[in-house]
Design a protein around this motif. Sequence first.
Motif, PDB file in Angstrom:
ATOM      1  N   ILE A   1     -20.157  54.385  53.969  1.00 16.39           N
ATOM      2  CA  ILE A   1     -21.559  54.742  53.709  1.00 16.39           C
ATOM      3  C   ILE A   1     -21.889  54.666  52.223  1.00 16.39           C
ATOM      4  CG2 ILE A   1     -21.719  56.146  55.787  1.00 16.39           C
ATOM      5  CD1 ILE A   1     -21.457  58.634  54.113  1.00 16.39           C
ATOM      6  N   GLU A   2     -20.922  54.951  51.364  1.00 15.22           N
ATOM      7  CA  GLU A   2     -21.188  54.858  49.932  1.00 15.22           C
ATOM      8  C   GLU A   2     -21.328  53.406  49.487  1.00 15.22           C
ATOM      9  OE1 GLU A   2     -18.145  57.218  48.098  1.00 15.22           O
ATOM     10  OE2 GLU A   2     -19.105  59.122  48.673  1.00 15.22           O
ATOM     11  N   ARG A   3     -20.572  52.514  50.103  1.00 18.53           N
ATOM     12  CA  ARG A   3     -20.734  51.088  49.796  1.00 18.53           C
ATOM     13  C   ARG A   3     -22.075  50.566  50.295  1.00 18.53           C
ATOM     14  NH1 ARG A   3     -14.792  48.213  50.834  1.00 18.53           N
ATOM     15  NH2 ARG A   3     -13.784  49.081  48.958  1.00 18.53           N
ATOM     16  N   ALA A   4     -22.648  51.251  51.282  1.00 16.78           N
ATOM     17  CA  ALA A   4     -23.975  50.880  51.779  1.00 16.78           C
ATOM     18  C   ALA A   4     -25.087  51.482  50.922  1.00 16.78           C
ATOM     19  CB  ALA A   4     -24.125  51.326  53.233  1.00 16.78           C
ATOM     20  N   GLY A   5     -24.704  52.216  49.872  1.00 13.12           N
ATOM     21  CA  GLY A   5     -25.692  52.750  48.938  1.00 13.12           C
ATOM     22  C   GLY A   5     -26.118  54.177  49.202  1.00 13.12           C
ATOM     23  N   HIS A   6     -25.416  54.887  50.085  1.00 11.25           N
ATOM     24  CA  HIS A   6     -25.780  56.263  50.399  1.00 11.25           C
ATOM     25  C   HIS A   6     -24.808  57.242  49.733  1.00 11.25           C
ATOM     26  CE1 HIS A   6     -28.473  54.523  53.302  1.00 11.25           C
ATOM     27  NE2 HIS A   6     -27.468  53.960  53.955  1.00 11.25           N
ATOM     28  N   GLY A   7     -25.214  58.488  49.640  1.00 18.44           N
ATOM     29  CA  GLY A   7     -24.332  59.537  49.145  1.00 18.44           C
ATOM     30  C   GLY A   7     -23.665  60.249  50.304  1.00 18.44           C
ATOM     31  N   GLY A   8     -22.389  60.534  50.172  1.00 17.36           N
ATOM     32  CA  GLY A   8     -21.672  61.202  51.245  1.00 17.36           C
ATOM     33  C   GLY A   8     -21.048  62.506  50.793  1.00 17.36           C
ATOM     34  N   VAL A   9     -21.097  63.522  51.664  1.00 22.81           N
ATOM     35  CA  VAL A   9     -20.464  64.813  51.403  1.00 22.81           C
ATOM     36  C   VAL A   9     -19.575  65.126  52.599  1.00 22.81           C
ATOM     37  CG1 VAL A   9     -20.804  67.250  50.904  1.00 22.81           C
ATOM     38  CG2 VAL A   9     -22.478  65.572  50.090  1.00 22.81           C
ATOM     39  N   ALA A  10     -18.296  65.415  52.353  1.00 25.07           N
ATOM     40  CA  ALA A  10     -17.312  65.576  53.424  1.00 25.07           C
ATOM     41  C   ALA A  10     -17.095  67.040  53.787  1.00 25.07           C
ATOM     42  CB  ALA A  10     -15.982  64.948  53.012  1.00 25.07           C
ATOM     43  N   PHE A  11     -16.878  67.288  55.076  1.00 27.01           N
ATOM     44  CA  PHE A  11     -16.558  68.621  55.590  1.00 27.01           C
ATOM     45  C   PHE A  11     -15.437  68.477  56.617  1.00 27.01           C
ATOM     46  CE2 PHE A  11     -20.948  68.686  54.269  1.00 27.01           C
ATOM     47  CZ  PHE A  11     -21.050  69.882  53.566  1.00 27.01           C
ATOM     48  N   SER A  12     -14.488  69.405  56.573  1.00 28.06           N
ATOM     49  CA  SER A  12     -13.382  69.382  57.525  1.00 28.06           C
ATOM     50  C   SER A  12     -13.522  70.445  58.604  1.00 28.06           C
ATOM     51  CB  SER A  12     -12.048  69.567  56.794  1.00 28.06           C
ATOM     52  OG  SER A  12     -12.028  70.813  56.096  1.00 28.06           O
ATOM     53  N   GLU A  13     -14.506  71.343  58.464  1.00 33.47           N
ATOM     54  CA  GLU A  13     -14.736  72.396  59.453  1.00 33.47           C
ATOM     55  C   GLU A  13     -16.227  72.524  59.729  1.00 33.47           C
ATOM     56  OE1 GLU A  13     -13.083  75.990  58.002  1.00 33.47           O
ATOM     57  OE2 GLU A  13     -11.005  75.352  58.251  1.00 33.47           O
ATOM     58  N   GLY A  14     -16.551  72.746  60.995  1.00 33.31           N
ATOM     59  CA  GLY A  14     -17.953  72.873  61.373  1.00 33.31           C
ATOM     60  C   GLY A  14     -18.642  74.039  60.703  1.00 33.31           C
ATOM     61  N   ALA A  15     -17.947  75.164  60.576  1.00 33.24           N
ATOM     62  CA  ALA A  15     -18.560  76.347  59.974  1.00 33.24           C
ATOM     63  C   ALA A  15     -18.970  76.091  58.525  1.00 33.24           C
ATOM     64  CB  ALA A  15     -17.593  77.530  60.047  1.00 33.24           C
ATOM     65  N   ALA A  16     -18.158  75.326  57.806  1.00 32.07           N
ATOM     66  CA  ALA A  16     -18.486  75.012  56.410  1.00 32.07           C
ATOM     67  C   ALA A  16     -19.735  74.157  56.331  1.00 32.07           C
ATOM     68  CB  ALA A  16     -17.306  74.292  55.753  1.00 32.07           C
TER      69      ALA A  16
END
Length: 245
Positions: A20-35
């Motif tokens: 998604i970043e190569r497509a020009g978007h910003g990405g934010v990662a999460f490993s848990e649903g609650a977070a």
Amino acid sequence: MRIAVLDDDQDHRDLVLQIIERAGHGGVAFSEGAALLRQLQRDVFDLLIVDWQMPGMSGVEVVRWVRANVQDRLPVLFVTQRDDERDVVEALGCGADDYMSKPVRVHELRARVTALLRRSYPSSEETQLVLGGYRLDLVRREAFYDGQMIELKPREFELARCLFMQPARLLSRDYLLQTVWGLASDVPSRTLDTHMSSLRAKLALRSERGVRLTAVYGLGYRLEDTKPMHDDQRTMPGTGAVTCG
């Protein structure tokens, strides 16, 4: 656009972020649903990419919470190893907008993300944005109030575009900084406040003009339409404009 990626598999999460970043978007990662849910209460995303099988809270539970508690119609894409027809039906039934199975195919994921964003934010393809007496010409990058042009600097215009595309939506500081200054921006937070102050003054965004710019301390900014809109104000025949309100 700013996209949240929820997946407990770090390798897969990193791959999706890279795509998604190569497509020009910003990405934010999460490993848990609650977070992710905690972040959604104080931050803004344009799209969620969600895995199904997660520790603690499943992807389906996350999507149900989003549909019950997030006012904006936030698009959701499931990316999961579960590919049985019943799983697809359940995911779409709980509120997801699209579904694809792992392993991720780069071009397919990019195409699905693009299609979801296009459907969810059609105003991004329009040539004008109109709210009350204000009009933004997205092609000429000019701002007007009651037909009179108001000169804006490039960053100010981009901030105005973000706000007028999403009236009544609280836009977080991170969202605005990343969208206007770039994905890897290290611009001081006070720079945003300075530009917002200038934009508010130049456009005179106050209640008596029907549109008010509000700062929400520690969170971000919201553009509010303070004047009720009549049915005959919702279209501008022949302009190709989208009227926000």
